[in-house]
Design a protein around this motif. Structure first.
Motif, PDB file in Angstrom:
ATOM      1  N   UNK A 185       0.834  -1.198   0.000  1.00 47.24           N
ATOM      2  CA  UNK A 185       0.000   0.000   0.000  1.00 47.24           C
ATOM      3  C   UNK A 185       0.873   1.254   0.000  1.00 47.24           C
ATOM      4  N   UNK A 186       0.428   2.286  -0.702  1.00 47.10           N
ATOM      5  CA  UNK A 186       1.067   3.582  -0.546  1.00 47.10           C
ATOM      6  C   UNK A 186       0.167   4.460   0.317  1.00 47.10           C
ATOM      7  N   UNK A 187       0.782   5.432   0.958  1.00 52.26           N
ATOM      8  CA  UNK A 187       0.053   6.295   1.874  1.00 52.26           C
ATOM      9  C   UNK A 187       0.723   7.657   1.952  1.00 52.26           C
ATOM     10  N   UNK A 188      -0.068   8.655   2.328  1.00 56.02           N
ATOM     11  CA  UNK A 188       0.467  10.011   2.454  1.00 56.02           C
ATOM     12  C   UNK A 188      -0.038  10.662   3.736  1.00 56.02           C
ATOM     13  N   UNK A 189       0.693  11.670   4.157  1.00 56.00           N
ATOM     14  CA  UNK A 189       0.294  12.488   5.291  1.00 56.00           C
ATOM     15  C   UNK A 189       0.844  13.890   5.121  1.00 56.00           C
ATOM     16  N   UNK A 190       0.125  14.897   5.600  1.00 55.74           N
ATOM     17  CA  UNK A 190       0.654  16.255   5.524  1.00 55.74           C
ATOM     18  C   UNK A 190       1.713  16.535   6.591  1.00 55.74           C
ATOM     19  N   UNK A 191       1.953  15.590   7.463  1.00 52.70           N
ATOM     20  CA  UNK A 191       2.930  15.779   8.536  1.00 52.70           C
ATOM     21  C   UNK A 191       4.348  15.539   8.037  1.00 52.70           C
ATOM     22  N   UNK A 192       5.288  16.185   8.674  1.00 57.32           N
ATOM     23  CA  UNK A 192       6.707  15.992   8.394  1.00 57.32           C
ATOM     24  C   UNK A 192       7.223  14.995   9.416  1.00 57.32           C
ATOM     25  N   UNK A 193       7.423  13.746   9.012  1.00 56.10           N
ATOM     26  CA  UNK A 193       7.703  12.682   9.992  1.00 56.10           C
ATOM     27  C   UNK A 193       8.916  11.828   9.672  1.00 56.10           C
ATOM     28  N   UNK A 194       9.546  12.021   8.535  1.00 60.10           N
ATOM     29  CA  UNK A 194      10.599  11.088   8.124  1.00 60.10           C
ATOM     30  C   UNK A 194      11.753  11.046   9.114  1.00 60.10           C
ATOM     31  N   UNK A 195      12.036  12.147   9.796  1.00 60.14           N
ATOM     32  CA  UNK A 195      13.139  12.188  10.742  1.00 60.14           C
ATOM     33  C   UNK A 195      12.836  11.539  12.079  1.00 60.14           C
ATOM     34  N   UNK A 196      11.603  11.138  12.284  1.00 57.62           N
ATOM     35  CA  UNK A 196      11.208  10.562  13.565  1.00 57.62           C
ATOM     36  C   UNK A 196      11.580   9.088  13.625  1.00 57.62           C
ATOM     37  N   UNK A 197      11.859   8.625  14.814  1.00 57.39           N
ATOM     38  CA  UNK A 197      12.186   7.201  15.002  1.00 57.39           C
ATOM     39  C   UNK A 197      10.995   6.313  14.638  1.00 57.39           C
ATOM     40  N   UNK A 198       9.793   6.857  14.757  1.00 57.14           N
ATOM     41  CA  UNK A 198       8.573   6.090  14.467  1.00 57.14           C
ATOM     42  C   UNK A 198       8.027   6.386  13.076  1.00 57.14           C
ATOM     43  N   UNK A 199       8.850   6.898  12.182  1.00 55.49           N
ATOM     44  CA  UNK A 199       8.367   7.342  10.866  1.00 55.49           C
ATOM     45  C   UNK A 199       7.695   6.235  10.064  1.00 55.49           C
ATOM     46  N   UNK A 200       8.058   4.987  10.312  1.00 61.44           N
ATOM     47  CA  UNK A 200       7.493   3.872   9.550  1.00 61.44           C
ATOM     48  C   UNK A 200       6.182   3.359  10.147  1.00 61.44           C
ATOM     49  N   UNK A 201       5.706   3.991  11.185  1.00 65.04           N
ATOM     50  CA  UNK A 201       4.462   3.543  11.813  1.00 65.04           C
ATOM     51  C   UNK A 201       3.268   3.967  10.984  1.00 65.04           C
ATOM     52  N   UNK A 202       2.371   3.027  10.676  1.00 67.26           N
ATOM     53  CA  UNK A 202       1.203   3.355   9.847  1.00 67.26           C
ATOM     54  C   UNK A 202       0.314   4.453  10.431  1.00 67.26           C
ATOM     55  N   UNK A 203       0.310   4.606  11.760  1.00 64.41           N
ATOM     56  CA  UNK A 203      -0.642   5.552  12.350  1.00 64.41           C
ATOM     57  C   UNK A 203      -0.398   6.999  11.940  1.00 64.41           C
ATOM     58  N   UNK A 204       0.803   7.317  11.422  1.00 64.61           N
ATOM     59  CA  UNK A 204       1.079   8.698  11.003  1.00 64.61           C
ATOM     60  C   UNK A 204       0.315   9.068   9.729  1.00 64.61           C
ATOM     61  N   UNK A 205      -0.074   8.074   8.954  1.00 64.69           N
ATOM     62  CA  UNK A 205      -0.536   8.317   7.597  1.00 64.69           C
ATOM     63  C   UNK A 205      -2.049   8.351   7.511  1.00 64.69           C
ATOM     64  N   UNK A 206      -2.553   9.330   6.753  1.00 61.35           N
ATOM     65  CA  UNK A 206      -3.986   9.603   6.712  1.00 61.35           C
ATOM     66  C   UNK A 206      -4.687   9.049   5.481  1.00 61.35           C
ATOM     67  N   UNK A 207      -3.989   9.011   4.372  1.00 61.78           N
ATOM     68  CA  UNK A 207      -4.625   8.630   3.118  1.00 61.78           C
ATOM     69  C   UNK A 207      -3.947   7.385   2.566  1.00 61.78           C
ATOM     70  N   UNK A 208      -4.750   6.433   2.131  1.00 63.92           N
ATOM     71  CA  UNK A 208      -4.256   5.128   1.719  1.00 63.92           C
ATOM     72  C   UNK A 208      -4.816   4.701   0.374  1.00 63.92           C
TER      73      UNK A 208
END
Length: 127
Positions: A94-117
């Motif tokens: 699946x691909x997903x997007x979010x308006x948040x800037x999260x790539x630098x976070x340790x939890x960046x790969x967590x699905x909960x950050x992403x809003x659209x799938x």
């Protein structure tokens, strides 16, 4: 409404390659982070790779060195180049997007950050 449409999945043999694409449309505000996730049969959805609008990336340990995430902003398209595929890579991707800037976070790969799938594309790797 944000829409994501994946393509490029299929069946390959152990060691093969595939390139997944995800076309994003309909967003009214910028999606700063995009990612690829996968879910195998009986497993939870897990993050594979994410990319920020500045091109920064993060990969799951299981795919690092084999997979590469990229984006073409002119085409509103996200890609996942998958090389040296293994049977354990078999999953719905699946691909997903979010308006948040999260790539630098340790939890960046967590699905909960992403809003659209997207709806997903199946990848099957046979031994």
């Amino acid at each position: 409404q944000v829409q994501l449409v994946e393509s490029g999945g299929g069946s390959v043999q152990d060691g093969g390659s595939l390139r997944l694409s995800c076309v994003v449309s309909g967003y009214t505000y910028r999606q700063y982070s995009m990612g690829w996730f996968r879910q195998g049969l009986g497993n939870e959805r897990e993050g594979v790779a994410v990319i920020g609008s500045d091109g920064s990336t993060k990969y799951a340990a299981s795919v690092k060195g084999r997979f590469s995430i990229s984006q073409d902003n002119a085409k509103n398209t996200l890609y996942l180049q998958m090389n040296s595929l293994k049977p354990e890579d078999t999953a719905m991707y699946y691909c997903a997007t979010t308006p948040r800037v999260i790539v630098g976070l340790a939890t960046a790969l967590a699905p909960w950050w992403f809003e659209h799938w997207g709806q997903g594309t199946q990848v099957t790797v046979s031994s």
